[in-house]
Design an enzyme around this catalytic site. Structure first.
Site, PDB file in Angstrom:
ATOM      1  N   THR A   1       4.279  -0.371  -5.915  1.00 11.63           N
ATOM      2  CA  THR A   1       4.483  -1.549  -6.772  1.00 11.63           C
ATOM      3  C   THR A   1       4.699  -1.164  -8.231  1.00 11.63           C
ATOM      4  OG1 THR A   1       2.090  -1.799  -6.964  1.00 11.63           O
ATOM      5  CG2 THR A   1       3.201  -3.122  -5.292  1.00 11.63           C
TER       6      THR A   1
ATOM      7  N   GLU B   1       0.853  -1.191   0.000  1.00  6.15           N
ATOM      8  CA  GLU B   1       0.000   0.000   0.000  1.00  6.15           C
ATOM      9  C   GLU B   1       0.890   1.242   0.000  1.00  6.15           C
ATOM     10  OE1 GLU B   1      -2.564   2.721  -0.200  1.00  6.15           O
ATOM     11  OE2 GLU B   1      -3.422   0.705  -0.122  1.00  6.15           O
ATOM     12  N   ILE B   2       0.609   2.161  -0.927  1.00  5.03           N
ATOM     13  CA  ILE B   2       1.466   3.334  -1.091  1.00  5.03           C
ATOM     14  C   ILE B   2       1.161   4.434  -0.073  1.00  5.03           C
ATOM     15  CG2 ILE B   2      -0.026   4.514  -2.766  1.00  5.03           C
ATOM     16  CD1 ILE B   2       2.532   5.310  -4.277  1.00  5.03           C
TER      17      ILE B   2
ATOM     18  N   GLU C   1     -12.927  -3.575   1.701  1.00  5.66           N
ATOM     19  CA  GLU C   1     -13.726  -2.414   2.114  1.00  5.66           C
ATOM     20  C   GLU C   1     -14.472  -1.810   0.934  1.00  5.66           C
ATOM     21  OE1 GLU C   1     -10.891  -3.238   3.344  1.00  5.66           O
ATOM     22  OE2 GLU C   1     -11.243  -3.251   5.501  1.00  5.66           O
ATOM     23  N   GLU C   2     -13.792  -1.721  -0.221  1.00  8.10           N
ATOM     24  CA  GLU C   2     -14.448  -1.174  -1.412  1.00  8.10           C
ATOM     25  C   GLU C   2     -15.578  -2.091  -1.876  1.00  8.10           C
ATOM     26  OE1 GLU C   2     -14.239   1.628  -3.197  1.00  8.10           O
ATOM     27  OE2 GLU C   2     -12.928   2.438  -1.652  1.00  8.10           O
TER      28      GLU C   2
ATOM     29  N   ASP D   1      -7.599   2.362  -8.506  1.00 10.63           N
ATOM     30  CA  ASP D   1      -8.001   3.704  -8.911  1.00 10.63           C
ATOM     31  C   ASP D   1      -8.274   3.696 -10.414  1.00 10.63           C
ATOM     32  OD1 ASP D   1      -8.236   6.404  -9.510  1.00 10.63           O
ATOM     33  OD2 ASP D   1      -6.660   6.999  -8.110  1.00 10.63           O
TER      34      ASP D   1
END
Length: 271
Positions: A148, A112-113, A246-247, A170
């Protein structure tokens, strides 16, 4: 006299208390505020190994750390098994947590960025491990802050991975932003490098245009073929992916559609 702490100070105090074991229970998202998106082309001052063998995974998987010999004390500690599953853009870690008991003997990592989101997942995993310490549950999952799009080959050797998840990425709707999409001709070659023959890329999105984009780019790549729908629906990981992120839950609440596609890594041709 100083006034009451503001929201930022409250978040910092909460996370500090959590790390000092003053706060019990699961971490709360409201104390890990973060923008919804991050620019993958920006310099995020990330730490990453120059090559996979330089990465010390022992701090993330203490339950799977091998006993070091005297000759190995100066080098990164080794794990008893390799990481095989990667969740790219793992968000708040719903998929990792759900897959942990489904694949108890497999090491999974979320990448995760966003710094605050990655910290939340790390604290969530620590809390889950502490809660189920007697059962030694959730020892096989971890979260790493990483980009990544830039550094995937720095962490994983060729043909190391068996599964790679891309869940609700995204969409970058504007055409000039399509270069930031996590699925592209160039990036698919990196996924092919890290995946072993027979390995699977799992994709899911609620944006039909993005789904078509991912299908188009993976089907056009010579290292991948699309998994037939019958085989796709029989895969237990697909059900988890649909319901536990979650999404995915947000799409479910809003009665939206979910578009799923799986792609198998093919054997390399004999040159």
């Amino acid at each position: 006299m100083p006034g009451p702490p503001n929201k930022k100070q409250k978040r910092q105090e909460y996370r500090h208390a959590l790390k000092q074991n003053v706060t019990t229970g699961m971490p709360k998202k409201k104390f890990y505020r973060q923008r919804a998106h991050a620019n993958p082309f920006s310099d995020h001052r990330l730490s990453y190994p120059t090559k996979p063998d330089d990465m010390d995974w022992s701090i993330f998987y203490p339950g799977f750390t091998a006993q070091a010999t005297e000759e190995e004390t100066s080098s990164p500690k080794k794990l008893t098994k390799d990481i095989e599953v990667v969740d790219i853009g793992c968000g708040f870690g719903g998929l990792l947590v759900a897959l942990s008991p489904v694949m108890p003997d497999t090491l999974l990592v979320g990448m995760e960025i966003r710094s605050q989101v990655a910290e939340f997942v790390q604290d969530r995993i620590k809390a889950l491990r502490a809660k189920d310490s007697e059962q030694r549950s959730y020892q096989n999952i971890a979260c790493l802050r990483a980009n990544t799009m830039k550094f995937l080959p720095n962490f994983f050797r060729k043909a190391q991975l068996s599964k790679l998840f891309i869940c609700f990425p995204d969409p970058h709707f504007k055409q000039r932003k399509h270069k930031a999409r996590i699925v592209s001709t160039t990036l698919n070659s990196e996924y092919a490098y890290a995946l072993r023959p027979g390995g699977i890329v799992y994709t899911i999105t609620d944006v039909e245009n993005l789904h078509e984009w991912m299908v188009q780019h993976f089907e056009a790549h010579p290292s991948f073929e699309r998994v037939p729908e019958e085989e796709q629906e029989a895969d237990p990981c697909v059900g988890v992916m649909r319901t536990e992120t979650e999404e995915g839950k947000k799409v479910e609440r809003n009665k939206g559609q979910k578009f799923v596609a799986l792609f198998r890594r093919l054997e390399d041709p004999e040159w």
